[in-house]
Design an enzyme around this catalytic site. Structure first.
Site, mmCIF file in Angstrom:
data_model
loop_
_atom_site.group_PDB
_atom_site.id
_atom_site.type_symbol
_atom_site.label_atom_id
_atom_site.label_comp_id
_atom_site.label_asym_id
_atom_site.label_seq_id
_atom_site.Cartn_x
_atom_site.Cartn_y
_atom_site.Cartn_z
ATOM 1 N N PHE A 45 -17.534 3.978 11.354
ATOM 2 C CA PHE A 45 -17.028 5.260 11.851
ATOM 3 C C PHE A 45 -17.462 6.432 10.980
ATOM 4 O O PHE A 45 -17.593 7.547 11.465
ATOM 5 C CB PHE A 45 -15.493 5.237 11.971
ATOM 6 C CG PHE A 45 -14.788 4.865 10.687
ATOM 7 C CD1 PHE A 45 -14.582 3.546 10.350
ATOM 8 C CD2 PHE A 45 -14.347 5.849 9.814
ATOM 9 C CE1 PHE A 45 -13.955 3.201 9.156
ATOM 10 C CE2 PHE A 45 -13.719 5.520 8.624
ATOM 11 C CZ PHE A 45 -13.529 4.185 8.294
ATOM 12 N N ASP B 184 0.891 -1.151 0.000
ATOM 13 C CA ASP B 184 0.000 0.000 0.000
ATOM 14 C C ASP B 184 0.935 1.208 0.000
ATOM 15 O O ASP B 184 1.547 1.555 1.016
ATOM 16 C CB ASP B 184 -0.897 -0.013 1.239
ATOM 17 C CG ASP B 184 -1.842 1.182 1.277
ATOM 18 O OD1 ASP B 184 -1.532 2.208 0.636
ATOM 19 O OD2 ASP B 184 -2.873 1.095 1.966
HETATM 20 N N1 F0G Z 1 -4.687 2.926 2.385
HETATM 21 C C1 F0G Z 1 -4.353 3.793 3.350
HETATM 22 C C2 F0G Z 1 -3.092 3.573 4.125
HETATM 23 C C3 F0G Z 1 -5.163 4.899 3.608
HETATM 24 O O1 F0G Z 1 -4.811 5.760 4.567
HETATM 25 C C4 F0G Z 1 -6.346 5.079 2.854
HETATM 26 C C5 F0G Z 1 -7.239 6.192 3.110
HETATM 27 C C6 F0G Z 1 -6.660 4.128 1.870
HETATM 28 C C7 F0G Z 1 -5.797 3.078 1.658
HETATM 29 C C8 F0G Z 1 -7.922 4.230 1.057
HETATM 30 O O2 F0G Z 1 -7.786 5.222 0.111
HETATM 31 O O3 F0G Z 1 -9.490 6.935 0.779
HETATM 32 O O4 F0G Z 1 -8.410 6.975 -1.484
HETATM 33 O O5 F0G Z 1 -10.073 5.227 -0.923
HETATM 34 N N2 F0G Z 1 -7.162 6.893 4.144
HETATM 35 C C9 F0G Z 1 -7.935 8.082 4.448
HETATM 36 C C10 F0G Z 1 -7.555 8.594 5.803
HETATM 37 C C11 F0G Z 1 -9.391 7.946 4.224
HETATM 38 O O6 F0G Z 1 -8.191 9.558 6.242
HETATM 39 O O7 F0G Z 1 -6.641 8.077 6.425
HETATM 40 P P1 F0G Z 1 -9.014 6.137 -0.395
#
Ligand code: F0G
Length: 471
Positions: free
Chosen positions: A462, A228
């Site tokens: 959430f 990721d």
């Molecule tokens: N992987 C990680 C590590 C993330 O932090 C997020 C999203 C995603 C995948 C998913 O991506 O939102 O573009 O569909 N994190 C946001 C946050 C929502 O606020 O930490 P996405």
């Protein structure tokens, strides 16, 4: 030198501060909120900061996702959007940027990170297979579970302890992975899911030594390793700072080396890549690519736009290059640290060491008198909003959701409230205001009563859950 030392040096000569490698060309006015308005807005939002209207927020630290300020270059790129349904020139620019900076040959664009998580989960997980990862992320785990996978947390124990000062708390404990493989066999593992700067652990990095060892282990057992890469450039900053042998390497070279150990990656480009929307999925295996490229047309859009406008892909291609600049990242993480050091001076409890994208306040230590099912992190987010109109995010028991087998709450060890810093958006003065508000809420901590959940949606609760204050 730490910012604390910078600050205490005050007016002394010899002081050398850093500052952002950009200046401001356009401003967006903010609404200054009043206490009585905030109380009404929060009640209407069910004490959930996700349900507030942005117009009711003063400083928005809900997330660093899609909240970045784009550069003049990126905005100029928006005018170069080629909105052809098929074969947009901006797709080829994006493809080239990902090949150049991340090093993967085959690219599929997606509308954001979870679009990519959906595709990789559907393509690479068979029902009943395990998906080991370095701590769960909300959307990542849900897509793995919806594809029939079983998430297994193989992060180091240190990651679950907010006070543990280890430099790489995002590392996988390879012994945990070995045990899983020994117990169930390599064929039962769909792939290993490795996130750079682990979000739910407080933005904690993974070391190069760990990804190297992990890659050797996976290759030895014929298991795929997918990253990721959402905040991988931030991860590279910590490798450069903390891991022997990397101090003189540019971030771009560190990112590239890290990716070289993996079979593919997905990214929410809304973080590191400095855009407001976008994501991608990239792999080395041609057959898997063909499968993903076929799936994307079902769920996202044609394989040369994946749910994005051409202009969004152009902004992403430019943003990727900007995100790799060392000066940019020094200022980005420098601002997070500036806020952290103000709070630390006042003894406010938070996850240590401070990570890349946010301060994670330790709500258990804030409110030792509240039980976890009285939602201490959610309470803290609500109190902060009431105090000053600052919006933060719960990252504790509400985010952790329920066990799909038993239906019980997951009770995560970490019960955190996240102050997430958007990139290139707020000034140091905003950080001062935030710090002073957190201090005020900390000083009033004994009076906090906690919340009860009165509405719980089925998925990713959430985002939409509603609460009422406990009396
Ligand atoms: N992987 C990680 C590590 C993330 O932090 C997020 C999203 C995603 C995948 C998913 O991506 O939102 O573009 O569909 N994190 C946001 C946050 C929502 O606020 O930490 P996405």
């Amino acid at each position: 030198m730490s910012d604390t030392i910078h600050r205490t040096m005050g007016q002394q000569s010899g002081r050398r501060s850093w500052a952002e490698p950009w200046k401001i060309k356009m401003v967006e006015p903010l609404r200054m909120t009043r206490p009585e308005d905030r109380a009404g807005a929060l009640a209407e939002a069910g004490y959930n900061t996700f349900l507030l209207r942005s117009d009711d927020v003063y400083i928005d630290l809900l997330t660093d996702s899609g909240t970045n300020a784009m550069s003049d270059r990126q905005w100029a790129g928006m005018m170069l959007g080629d909105e052809a349904y098929a074969g947009s020139r901006n797709f080829y620019r994006l493809e080239e940027a990902i090949q150049t900076w991340y090093g993967y040959p085959f690219i599929v664009p997606t509308h954001q990170g979870r679009g990519a998580e959906h595709l990789i989960s559907q393509a690479a997980i068979r029902k009943g297979q395990y998906v080991p990862g370095n701590m769960y992320f909300t959307t990542t785990r849900l897509h793995q579970e919806l594809a029939g996978g079983i998430f297994v947390d193989v992060i180091t124990d240190a990651a679950h302890d907010p006070a543990n000062l280890s430099p790489f708390k995002g590392d996988v404990d390879i012994a945990k992975l070995e045990n899983l493989v020994a117990e169930h066999g390599a064929a039962s593992i769909a792939y290993v899911s490795l996130a750079g700067t682990v979000n739910m652990a407080g933005g904690q990095p993974v070391s190069m030594a760990n990804v190297k060892a992990l890659s050797a282990f996976c290759r030895g057992h014929g298991i795929k390793l997918f990253l990721d890469a959402t905040r991988l450039v931030e991860n590279a900053f910590f490798i450069q700072e903390r891991e022997p042998g990397y101090a003189d390497k540019p971030l771009a070279a560190i990112v590239r080396e890290f990716c070289d150990y993996s079979d593919g990656a997905w990214m929410s480009a809304k973080k590191d890549a400095l855009v407001n929307i976008g994501g991608w999925l990239a792999v080395r295996d041609r057959a898997l690519f063909e499968e993903l490229r076929n799936l994307v047309v079902v769920y996202e859009g044609l394989h040369t736009y994946g749910g994005l406008a051409g202009r969004d892909m152009e902004a992403m291609a430019i943003g990727i290059a900007e995100s790799m600049q060392d000066d940019h990242m020094r200022a980005r993480i420098g601002q997070v640290r500036y806020l952290a050091e103000l709070l630390q001076d006042w003894g406010v409890p938070m996850v240590q060491p401070v990570g890349g994208h946010a301060i994670f306040l330790d709500a258990r230590a804030f409110y030792p008198h509240l039980r976890q099912d009285q939602f201490p992190s959610q309470t803290l987010a609500a109190e902060l909003y009431l105090d000053s109109g600052i919006r933060s995010m719960e990252r504790g028991i509400v985010s952790a959701g329920r066990d799909p087998e038993t239906g019980d709450h997951h009770y995560p060890k970490l019960e955190l409230t996240r102050l997430t810093i958007p990139r290139r958006v707020y000034t140091q003065a905003h950080m001062d205001v935030v710090a002073e508000s957190v201090k005020a809420v900390y000083d009033a901590r004994a009076a906090a009563r906690g919340l009860k959940m009165v509405y719980e949606p089925r998925y990713l609760r959430f985002f939409q859950a509603r609460f009422e204050p406990l009396s």
